[in-house]
Scaffold this motif. Structure first.
Motif, PDB file in Angstrom:
ATOM      1  N   ALA A  26      -4.044   0.531  10.667  1.00 56.19           N
ATOM      2  CA  ALA A  26      -2.884   0.895   9.859  1.00 56.19           C
ATOM      3  C   ALA A  26      -3.255   1.177   8.407  1.00 56.19           C
ATOM      4  CB  ALA A  26      -1.836  -0.215   9.914  1.00 56.19           C
ATOM      5  N   ILE A  27      -4.381   0.614   7.952  1.00 55.72           N
ATOM      6  CA  ILE A  27      -4.745   0.794   6.550  1.00 55.72           C
ATOM      7  C   ILE A  27      -5.983   1.667   6.358  1.00 55.72           C
ATOM      8  CG2 ILE A  27      -3.711  -1.382   5.832  1.00 55.72           C
ATOM      9  CD1 ILE A  27      -6.454  -2.638   5.822  1.00 55.72           C
ATOM     10  N   SER A 157       5.316   3.413  -0.063  1.00 57.62           N
ATOM     11  CA  SER A 157       4.123   3.194   0.749  1.00 57.62           C
ATOM     12  C   SER A 157       4.441   2.308   1.948  1.00 57.62           C
ATOM     13  CB  SER A 157       3.020   2.555  -0.094  1.00 57.62           C
ATOM     14  OG  SER A 157       2.706   3.356  -1.216  1.00 57.62           O
ATOM     15  N   PHE A 161       3.965   3.085   5.907  1.00 54.35           N
ATOM     16  CA  PHE A 161       3.298   2.212   6.873  1.00 54.35           C
ATOM     17  C   PHE A 161       4.210   1.948   8.067  1.00 54.35           C
ATOM     18  CE2 PHE A 161       0.455   0.513   3.346  1.00 54.35           C
ATOM     19  CZ  PHE A 161      -0.698   1.042   3.878  1.00 54.35           C
ATOM     20  N   THR A 172      -0.640   7.434   7.990  1.00 51.79           N
ATOM     21  CA  THR A 172      -0.018   7.362   6.670  1.00 51.79           C
ATOM     22  C   THR A 172      -1.020   7.081   5.549  1.00 51.79           C
ATOM     23  OG1 THR A 172       0.497   5.038   7.088  1.00 51.79           O
ATOM     24  CG2 THR A 172       2.190   6.638   7.603  1.00 51.79           C
ATOM     25  N   SER A 173      -2.131   6.430   5.875  1.00 53.76           N
ATOM     26  CA  SER A 173      -3.097   6.105   4.834  1.00 53.76           C
ATOM     27  C   SER A 173      -3.694   7.356   4.197  1.00 53.76           C
ATOM     28  CB  SER A 173      -4.220   5.231   5.399  1.00 53.76           C
ATOM     29  OG  SER A 173      -3.716   3.979   5.794  1.00 53.76           O
ATOM     30  N   MET A 204       8.572  -1.400   4.790  1.00 60.00           N
ATOM     31  CA  MET A 204       7.973  -1.336   6.117  1.00 60.00           C
ATOM     32  C   MET A 204       8.948  -1.848   7.176  1.00 60.00           C
ATOM     33  SD  MET A 204       4.546  -3.281   7.536  1.00 60.00           S
ATOM     34  CE  MET A 204       3.562  -2.685   6.155  1.00 60.00           C
TER      35      MET A 204
END
Length: 279
Positions: A26-27, A157, A161, A172-173, A204
């Motif tokens: 995810a990151i 942001s 996410f 999305t990162s 989120m």
């Protein structure tokens, strides 16, 4: 007396490892945690819990603690490590996750074809692949919009996410990197900065809750089309993050090794998934 499930420990281990990878995915730029959830066969249970909690929780509650713990470690604990690894060698780190994604594509392809592969499914695959590739390429290579770190930009942001969680394939990162928000977020997560955390989490959670039913409805009504669209997104988001610059032959070789390791890890998780399908 209820008979103990012999696969329970194996399932918990598998879900924990998957949670770590989904949280880390995810990151990591260009990688979608939602796609990893799909290929690890965790996306549909997660969406069921969000949309029909009374019916789904009795079925899945035993496995979610391990998954949630793994996701937290992957998302929070890996932030500093991933940021440091990207600083040392962005190419090697990215290739490790490319190997992981490529290793999951066969299972994703099988999942997409469970209800057939009509013409509309193939159109969905190529259309989504083209749109996502063009969009990510434009954001990453052409667009020059930059946002200042702060509450509202971090809230945005968090919403991005959330989109990556409920909409598989949305990396999305990569968008956050283009907006110059990725590095401040990684720094905030690695130091457990409350101002960053409290800005990210509401956006989120709200995005996940608002979109869960819509996305779940699309999968129920148009399963083959939606899943082939996801497959197209996976292919496009993987192609667009392939590194093109290397410091030398050593980095190229190390990138290949890490890609193979990522592929083998995905294969191992796939084997675990097959062993625990009936649990």
């Amino acid at each position: 007396m209820r008979k103990q499930d012999p696969n329970f420990i194996m399932r918990c281990l598998r879900d924990f490892l998957c949670g770590v990878l989904i949280g880390a995915g995810a990151i990591l730029p260009g990688v979608s945690g939602g796609v990893l959830a799909v290929v690890f066969d965790l996306y549909r249970p997660f969406m069921e819990v969000l949309t029909h909690p009374k019916k789904a929780l009795p079925k899945y509650w035993r496995f979610f603690p391990a998954l949630a713990l793994g996701w937290t470690i992957g998302f929070m604990g890996f932030a500093k490590g991933i940021a440091a690894a990207m600083n040392v060698s962005a190419a090697v780190t990215t290739w490790a996750f490319i190997g992981l994604i490529v290793g999951t594509v066969p299972s994703l392809f099988r999942e997409a074809g469970k209800e057939g592969r009509g013409r509309s499914a193939w159109v969905s695959l190529f259309f989504c692949a083209g749109i996502i590739f063009a969009g990510l390429f434009y954001v990453g290579r052409v667009l020059s919009v930059h946002l200042e770190p702060g509450f509202w930009s971090f809230s945005l942001s968090g919403a991005l996410f959330g989109l990556g969680i409920v909409v598989p394939g949305l990396a999305t990162s990569s968008v956050l990197m283009a907006l110059d928000l990725y590095q401040p977020i990684m720094q905030g997560l690695s130091t457990l900065d409350l101002s960053v955390l409290l800005s990210l989490l509401p956006g989120m959670a709200l995005t996940v809750l608002l979109l869960a039913r819509l996305v779940n409805w699309v999968f129920q009504k148009h399963y083959s089309i939606a899943f082939h669209g996801i497959l197209g997104v996976v292919i496009a988001s993987t192609l667009v993050i392939i590194p093109t610059e290397y410091t030398g032959a050593g980095e190229v070789v190390l990138s290949g090794v890490c890609a193979v390791i990522g592929f083998m890890l995905a294969f191992f998780l796939s084997r675990l998934n097959r062993r625990t399908q009936g649990s």
